[in-house]
Design an enzyme around this catalytic site. Structure first.
Site, PDB file in Angstrom:
ATOM      1  N   ASP A  37       5.731 -22.024 -18.476  1.00 54.38           N
ATOM      2  CA  ASP A  37       6.936 -21.469 -17.479  1.00 54.38           C
ATOM      3  C   ASP A  37       6.237 -21.691 -16.294  1.00 54.38           C
ATOM      4  OD1 ASP A  37       9.699 -20.144 -17.983  1.00 54.38           O
ATOM      5  OD2 ASP A  37       8.902 -19.613 -16.211  1.00 54.38           O
ATOM      6  N   ASP A  64       4.371 -25.208 -13.242  1.00 52.92           N
ATOM      7  CA  ASP A  64       5.531 -25.806 -12.407  1.00 52.92           C
ATOM      8  C   ASP A  64       5.712 -27.163 -12.500  1.00 52.92           C
ATOM      9  OD1 ASP A  64       7.145 -26.542 -10.340  1.00 52.92           O
ATOM     10  OD2 ASP A  64       6.269 -25.248  -8.822  1.00 52.92           O
ATOM     11  N   VAL A  65       7.035 -27.563 -13.214  1.00 51.06           N
ATOM     12  CA  VAL A  65       7.041 -28.930 -13.447  1.00 51.06           C
ATOM     13  C   VAL A  65       6.909 -29.915 -12.486  1.00 51.06           C
ATOM     14  CG1 VAL A  65       8.104 -28.429 -15.960  1.00 51.06           C
ATOM     15  CG2 VAL A  65       9.530 -28.682 -14.141  1.00 51.06           C
ATOM     16  N   ASN A  91      12.937 -28.511 -20.842  1.00 52.00           N
ATOM     17  CA  ASN A  91      13.983 -27.412 -20.507  1.00 52.00           C
ATOM     18  C   ASN A  91      14.166 -26.911 -19.229  1.00 52.00           C
ATOM     19  OD1 ASN A  91      15.833 -25.308 -21.619  1.00 52.00           O
ATOM     20  ND2 ASN A  91      14.240 -24.010 -20.930  1.00 52.00           N
ATOM     21  N   TYR A 157      23.039 -30.789  -9.176  1.00 55.24           N
ATOM     22  CA  TYR A 157      22.551 -30.311 -10.356  1.00 55.24           C
ATOM     23  C   TYR A 157      23.282 -31.680 -11.340  1.00 55.24           C
ATOM     24  CZ  TYR A 157      22.448 -27.455 -14.718  1.00 55.24           C
ATOM     25  OH  TYR A 157      22.266 -27.133 -16.056  1.00 55.24           O
ATOM     26  N   LYS A 161      21.175 -34.070 -13.587  1.00 56.91           N
ATOM     27  CA  LYS A 161      21.344 -33.913 -15.093  1.00 56.91           C
ATOM     28  C   LYS A 161      22.012 -35.137 -15.601  1.00 56.91           C
ATOM     29  CE  LYS A 161      20.030 -29.863 -16.009  1.00 56.91           C
ATOM     30  NZ  LYS A 161      18.829 -29.535 -16.923  1.00 56.91           N
TER      31      LYS A 161
HETATM   32  N1  LIG Z   1      22.466 -21.773 -19.541  1.00 57.28           N
HETATM   33  C1  LIG Z   1      23.635 -22.869 -19.677  1.00 57.28           C
HETATM   34  O1  LIG Z   1      24.664 -22.408 -19.638  1.00 57.28           O
HETATM   35  C2  LIG Z   1      23.137 -24.382 -19.565  1.00 57.28           C
HETATM   36  C3  LIG Z   1      24.061 -25.182 -19.496  1.00 57.28           C
HETATM   37  C4  LIG Z   1      23.764 -26.469 -19.589  1.00 57.28           C
HETATM   38  C5  LIG Z   1      22.465 -26.732 -19.442  1.00 57.28           C
HETATM   39  N2  LIG Z   1      21.354 -26.026 -19.075  1.00 57.28           N
HETATM   40  C6  LIG Z   1      20.131 -26.147 -19.081  1.00 57.28           C
HETATM   41  O2  LIG Z   1      19.156 -25.647 -20.070  1.00 57.28           O
HETATM   42  C7  LIG Z   1      18.044 -25.355 -19.654  1.00 57.28           C
HETATM   43  C8  LIG Z   1      17.441 -23.934 -19.706  1.00 57.28           C
HETATM   44  O3  LIG Z   1      18.562 -23.129 -18.872  1.00 57.28           O
HETATM   45  P1  LIG Z   1      18.767 -21.710 -19.513  1.00 57.28           P
HETATM   46  O4  LIG Z   1      20.012 -21.147 -18.657  1.00 57.28           O
HETATM   47  O5  LIG Z   1      18.693 -21.430 -20.676  1.00 57.28           O
HETATM   48  O6  LIG Z   1      17.469 -21.097 -18.740  1.00 57.28           O
HETATM   49  P2  LIG Z   1      16.039 -20.681 -19.336  1.00 57.28           P
HETATM   50  O7  LIG Z   1      15.936 -19.320 -19.470  1.00 57.28           O
HETATM   51  O8  LIG Z   1      15.941 -21.470 -20.717  1.00 57.28           O
HETATM   52  O9  LIG Z   1      15.188 -21.408 -18.243  1.00 57.28           O
HETATM   53  C9  LIG Z   1      14.959 -20.731 -17.246  1.00 57.28           C
HETATM   54  C10 LIG Z   1      13.427 -20.500 -16.864  1.00 57.28           C
HETATM   55  O10 LIG Z   1      13.198 -22.002 -15.996  1.00 57.28           O
HETATM   56  C11 LIG Z   1      11.980 -21.476 -15.533  1.00 57.28           C
HETATM   57  N3  LIG Z   1      11.819 -22.451 -14.333  1.00 57.28           N
HETATM   58  C12 LIG Z   1      12.435 -22.573 -13.028  1.00 57.28           C
HETATM   59  N4  LIG Z   1      11.897 -23.393 -12.304  1.00 57.28           N
HETATM   60  C13 LIG Z   1      10.783 -24.007 -13.001  1.00 57.28           C
HETATM   61  C14 LIG Z   1       9.674 -24.924 -12.596  1.00 57.28           C
HETATM   62  N5  LIG Z   1       9.806 -25.593 -11.733  1.00 57.28           N
HETATM   63  N6  LIG Z   1       8.821 -25.157 -13.654  1.00 57.28           N
HETATM   64  C15 LIG Z   1       8.756 -24.625 -14.901  1.00 57.28           C
HETATM   65  N7  LIG Z   1       9.566 -23.694 -15.257  1.00 57.28           N
HETATM   66  C16 LIG Z   1      10.755 -23.296 -14.213  1.00 57.28           C
HETATM   67  C17 LIG Z   1      12.195 -20.057 -15.169  1.00 57.28           C
HETATM   68  O11 LIG Z   1      10.855 -19.292 -14.606  1.00 57.28           O
HETATM   69  C18 LIG Z   1      12.814 -19.480 -16.240  1.00 57.28           C
HETATM   70  O12 LIG Z   1      11.810 -18.842 -17.136  1.00 57.28           O
HETATM   71  C19 LIG Z   1      17.997 -25.877 -18.024  1.00 57.28           C
HETATM   72  O13 LIG Z   1      17.467 -27.047 -17.931  1.00 57.28           O
HETATM   73  C20 LIG Z   1      19.541 -25.731 -17.796  1.00 57.28           C
HETATM   74  O14 LIG Z   1      19.909 -26.557 -16.518  1.00 57.28           O
HETATM   75  C21 LIG Z   1      21.830 -24.534 -19.320  1.00 57.28           C
END
Ligand SMILES: NC(=O)c1ccc[n+]([C@@H]2O[C@H](COP(=O)([O-])OP(=O)(O)OC[C@H]3O[C@@H](n4cnc5c(N)ncnc54)[C@H](O)[C@@H]3O)[C@@H](O)[C@H]2O)c1
Length: 253
Positions: A37, A64-65, A91, A157, A161
């Site tokens: 993360d 940081d990805v 993710n 976004y 995606k």
């Molecule tokens: N939550 C939703 O409703 C939803 C819906 C569709 C898709 N997604 C996708 O699912 C994935 C996870 O989303 P989530 O809402 O569960 O959040 P999550 O909690 O799984 O992820 C958030 C994390 O991303 C980390 N992060 C941010 N930028 C980063 C970077 N540059 N490098 C490494 N880490 C980084 C943050 O520190 C945080 O810990 C994302 O790709 C999101 O776009 C989420």
């Protein structure tokens, strides 16, 4: 646990949502999970929590990805420590909702960088190890925003995606014969409190009652269960595919 356990790298695994559920699921399934993360303290804490919950040690690799040299170093450090990479789950995601007519270039670039380029970079450096080993599985977390006509998620976004889906399919085509499968998942609303900072209240109003076909919003575990299947040998004939997990809000064929 020994070196022979399959090793799974999960990006953005120290948040409140999907990543944390995926590392928990994969740890439960016997993977030697590598928690990564961008947030260093939360990354280490997440690995410690996982170690306590599962009674064995897990690696924490702050990452940081969007930073190519750090992605390269992170993959190298996993190979040094564990000797193999069997699974990669991309993710990491970021979004900021601005209409195209008002969007800053910074928003556009940041979103493409984290969601699409970050996914590319992690595959770029993990895939050679999978190819060399003749086995591996990648799951990229996209979103229903990749297909929908809506103002809800913002064009940057959605574009990022959608790009993840194209990247997934071509990477699957390139690597199937090396024993490496690449799939994507498109979640709908997977609730966590942090989302309240990104989306207006109206986005959540009635979602469970009138949009979801199952009367609830998604939970991180809903995505983690699908990822657990896709990376497993049970999914050996599944590659280049995109699976929705949206409570029927946006089924896509
Ligand atoms: N939550 C939703 O409703 C939803 C819906 C569709 C898709 N997604 C996708 O699912 C994935 C996870 O989303 P989530 O809402 O569960 O959040 P999550 O909690 O799984 O992820 C958030 C994390 O991303 C980390 N992060 C941010 N930028 C980063 C970077 N540059 N490098 C490494 N880490 C980084 C943050 O520190 C945080 O810990 C994302 O790709 C999101 O776009 C989420």
């Amino acid at each position: 646990m020994t070196e022979s356990n399959p090793v799974a790298i999960v990006t953005a695994a120290a948040g409140a949502g999907i990543g944390a559920a995926i590392v928990d699921r994969l740890a439960h399934d016997g993977y030697d999970v590598v928690v990564t993360d961008v947030h260093e303290r939360r990354c280490r804490e997440a690995a410690e929590r996982l170690s306590v919950a599962h009674g064995r040690e897990f690696l924490a690799v702050p990452l940081d990805v969007t930073d190519e040299s750090r992605v390269q170093a992170a993959v190298a450090s996993v190979i040094d420590a564990r000797g193999r990479i069997d699974v990669l789950v991309n993710n990491a995601g970021w979004s900021k909702i601005e209409p195209v007519s008002e969007m800053s270039l910074d928003t556009w670039r940041r979103c493409l960088d984290v969601d699409l380029t970050g996914t590319f970079l992690c595959m770029r450096y993990a895939l050679p190890h999978m190819i060399e080993a003749g086995r591996g599985s990648v799951v990229n977390i996209s979103s229903i925003s990749a297909y929908e006509t809506s103002t809800e998620h913002g064009a940057a976004y959605s574009a990022a995606k959608a790009g993840v889906l194209a990247l997934t399919r071509v990477a699957a085509a390139e690597n199937g014969r090396h024993g490496v499968r690449v799939n994507a998942v498109t979640p709908g609303l997977i609730y966590n409190d942090f989302l309240r900072k990104i989306y207006p209240d109206e986005f959540f109003d009635g979602y469970a009652e009138s949009r979801s076909l199952v009367g609830r919003v998604g939970r991180p575990e809903d995505v983690a269960n699908l990822v657990g299947f896709l990376v497993s040998d049970q999914a050996g004939y599944v590659t280049g595919e995109v699976y929705g997990v949206s409570g029927g809000v946006y089924p896509h064929a």
